[in-house]
Design a protein around this motif. Sequence first.
Motif, mmCIF file in Angstrom:
data_model
loop_
_atom_site.group_PDB
_atom_site.id
_atom_site.type_symbol
_atom_site.label_atom_id
_atom_site.label_comp_id
_atom_site.label_asym_id
_atom_site.label_seq_id
_atom_site.Cartn_x
_atom_site.Cartn_y
_atom_site.Cartn_z
ATOM 1 N N ASP A 1 2.991 -12.538 -12.115
ATOM 2 C CA ASP A 1 1.813 -11.969 -12.058
ATOM 3 C C ASP A 1 0.984 -11.671 -10.879
ATOM 4 N N TYR A 2 1.276 -12.432 -9.675
ATOM 5 C CA TYR A 2 0.732 -12.337 -8.423
ATOM 6 C C TYR A 2 1.570 -10.746 -7.916
ATOM 7 N N LEU A 3 2.753 -10.944 -7.942
ATOM 8 C CA LEU A 3 3.631 -9.712 -7.382
ATOM 9 C C LEU A 3 3.221 -8.441 -7.951
ATOM 10 N N TYR A 4 2.893 -8.520 -9.625
ATOM 11 C CA TYR A 4 2.529 -7.524 -10.238
ATOM 12 C C TYR A 4 1.549 -6.996 -9.493
ATOM 13 N N ARG A 5 0.311 -7.349 -9.341
ATOM 14 C CA ARG A 5 -0.992 -7.114 -8.850
ATOM 15 C C ARG A 5 -0.907 -6.698 -7.276
ATOM 16 N N VAL B 1 -0.986 -1.854 -7.313
ATOM 17 C CA VAL B 1 -1.644 -1.179 -6.446
ATOM 18 C C VAL B 1 -1.021 0.379 -6.282
ATOM 19 N N LEU B 2 0.308 0.466 -6.110
ATOM 20 C CA LEU B 2 1.058 1.799 -5.888
ATOM 21 C C LEU B 2 0.844 2.547 -7.187
ATOM 22 N N ARG C 1 4.353 4.931 -14.569
ATOM 23 C CA ARG C 1 4.173 4.269 -15.944
ATOM 24 C C ARG C 1 5.478 3.273 -16.539
ATOM 25 N N ASN C 2 6.389 4.100 -16.663
ATOM 26 C CA ASN C 2 7.667 3.348 -17.082
ATOM 27 C C ASN C 2 7.943 2.173 -16.200
ATOM 28 N N ILE C 3 7.885 2.237 -14.773
ATOM 29 C CA ILE C 3 8.411 1.200 -14.004
ATOM 30 C C ILE C 3 7.390 -0.025 -14.360
ATOM 31 N N THR C 4 6.096 0.505 -14.274
ATOM 32 C CA THR C 4 4.985 -0.644 -14.431
ATOM 33 C C THR C 4 5.209 -1.284 -15.935
ATOM 34 N N GLU C 5 5.469 -0.502 -16.718
ATOM 35 C CA GLU C 5 5.818 -1.408 -18.119
ATOM 36 C C GLU C 5 6.993 -2.288 -17.858
ATOM 37 N N ALA C 6 7.842 -1.855 -17.208
ATOM 38 C CA ALA C 6 9.186 -2.659 -17.092
ATOM 39 C C ALA C 6 8.892 -3.986 -16.505
ATOM 40 N N THR C 7 8.001 -3.939 -15.316
ATOM 41 C CA THR C 7 7.529 -5.120 -14.631
ATOM 42 C C THR C 7 6.862 -6.067 -15.522
ATOM 43 N N ARG D 1 0.903 -1.217 0.084
ATOM 44 C CA ARG D 1 -0.121 0.110 -0.081
ATOM 45 C C ARG D 1 1.001 1.320 0.186
ATOM 46 N N PRO D 2 0.194 2.334 -0.603
ATOM 47 C CA PRO D 2 1.197 3.450 -0.409
ATOM 48 C C PRO D 2 1.723 4.001 0.905
ATOM 49 N N LEU D 3 3.048 4.516 1.109
ATOM 50 C CA LEU D 3 3.366 4.564 2.456
ATOM 51 C C LEU D 3 3.520 6.347 2.690
ATOM 52 N N TYR D 4 3.531 7.110 1.763
ATOM 53 C CA TYR D 4 3.576 8.326 1.773
ATOM 54 C C TYR D 4 2.558 9.457 1.346
#
Length: 560
Positions: free
Chosen positions: A386-390, A395-396, A428-434, A318-321
């Motif tokens: 797939d699980y780690l991505y979700r 979520v972040l 978005r770039n980080i999400t695309e990388a994963t 979950r978001p920390l900040y």
Amino acid sequence: MILAGVAILLVGMSNLGNGFKSFSGGLLEKILKKSTDTRVKSIAFGTITTILMQSSTLVSVISISFLGAGLITLAQGIGIVFGANLGNSAGSWLIVGLTKINISTLAIPLVVSGALLGFQKDSVLKGLGSVFIGIGFFFLGVDYIKSGFESYKEIMDLSKFNFTGMKGVLIFVALGAITTGIVQSSHATIAIIISALISNQITYENALAATLGTSVGGVVTAVVASLSTNLDGKKLAVANCIFNFTIALIVIVLFPFFVNLVNLVADILGIENIALKTALFHTLFNLVAVILISMFVGQIVAFLDRVIKEPKNRDTDRPLYLNNNILEYPDTAIEALQKESEHLYNNAYAMIAHTIGFNRSDIRSKESFDFIVENKKWFSGSVDLDYLYRQKIKVLFDAIMEFSTKAQLYADDEAKVHRIFSFKLASRNITEATKNLKIIQGNMKVYANSTNKYLADEYNEMRKDMGELLRSIEKLKLMKDESVHLILQNLKGAEKLLKEKDYSAFHRVETLITENKISVTNGTSILNDSAFMAQIAINLIEAVVIIFAKDEYSEEIKQD
């Protein structure tokens, strides 16, 4: 009339708070950084800010939000909320003073001036207008409450419901706490107490007890605000409760002593008016609390760290900040987005490291990747990407997108709007990388451990290149500001090298196929996976350049 007075006073407090927020322009955040590095400074900041804003609740909520955003430490936040409680007692003196004059002669011009300023386009003038309206309504609210009690004493004498002794202390502490918790303003409750006291509706000692109760009830808003923040925000809300509950317990137990202390100090200062003595009592018990409890800030922090912890076995991150309470402070919102984007990167970093067969300790070590590949086996566990991505990425990403969209509405200049928007691009770039990791996961582990040396070498080269990039980023996170710019420039230059290296892979694969060292199927797998690895690296570099760039590089990033 009493209820109307409470309503008007609350509207005034709301306008006062909004007015200060509207023209802070990052000033509050800058002062926080420079003026809270010691315990004394933190307490002084909380005291002065509360006196200016006339709301300890607002200062406490802001402190919880800033702590959640990582702008201040827990110890600094505790000092601020301790000081806020002391500064809150200044409102008692103001309210007592207002009961002795014709308030409407002051209030009406302030409200009219505030309304006129509110129609101006300049945000500073609008903010000043809100402050004027807030002060005017604050004055009017006190006047209505005072007039209401003066009228009420002709209808019913509440003094017959007064209680003496410890029973009276407990009853009126509870009444003060409950009233403050309901109206969400200790100032409103103080105004009621002072008005009732000067109308002889309650006794002096009952007024003191009820005033003590306002400190207990005042924690409600801060506790509610902490529910939407991170773990440190919750710790600060609990620290605020510890402060107020501790001093309330001490004063209740030693109530006769504190009454005598107030009378003694009042005699020394030449104060005879019982309303002023009530304000003096409010100041004295908060001052005693600050002096006494601030000596144990270190122990309070250690206790909170030990008792309040993240729940175990919680798979979904979950978001920390990110906290909606800081949206109105663009500079703080930007810092929160930067920290949350780094949080997102750290999750992606762990997923990428496992996908290419390295432990995070390997990447952070000083050993060469040639040595690591030769001497360390691929970890045996499987990773469900797939699980780690979700659970760790999406979520972040969703939270950053939602928060940044809202934060842009409060940004007061184009540079801040762009900086906030850039974090959308980074996330978005980080999400695309994963997302691309799933495509290469199977081949990476099988072919890097293949008995075909040439095939294994190609995949291990991909692993080492990605490992070097991750190691560079980890070093970047620890560097001082003056070195960051150079490293960021090198990372941006690495994008071209990655594209060139991907292109050269065609020639190597062609040669290996021609010499029958690998099959055509193996060759196409190398080319496809090499392209995906290059794209993952480019996505990471573009994200990292945004996340770790300072303001002075924003124009350069904008051009890119």
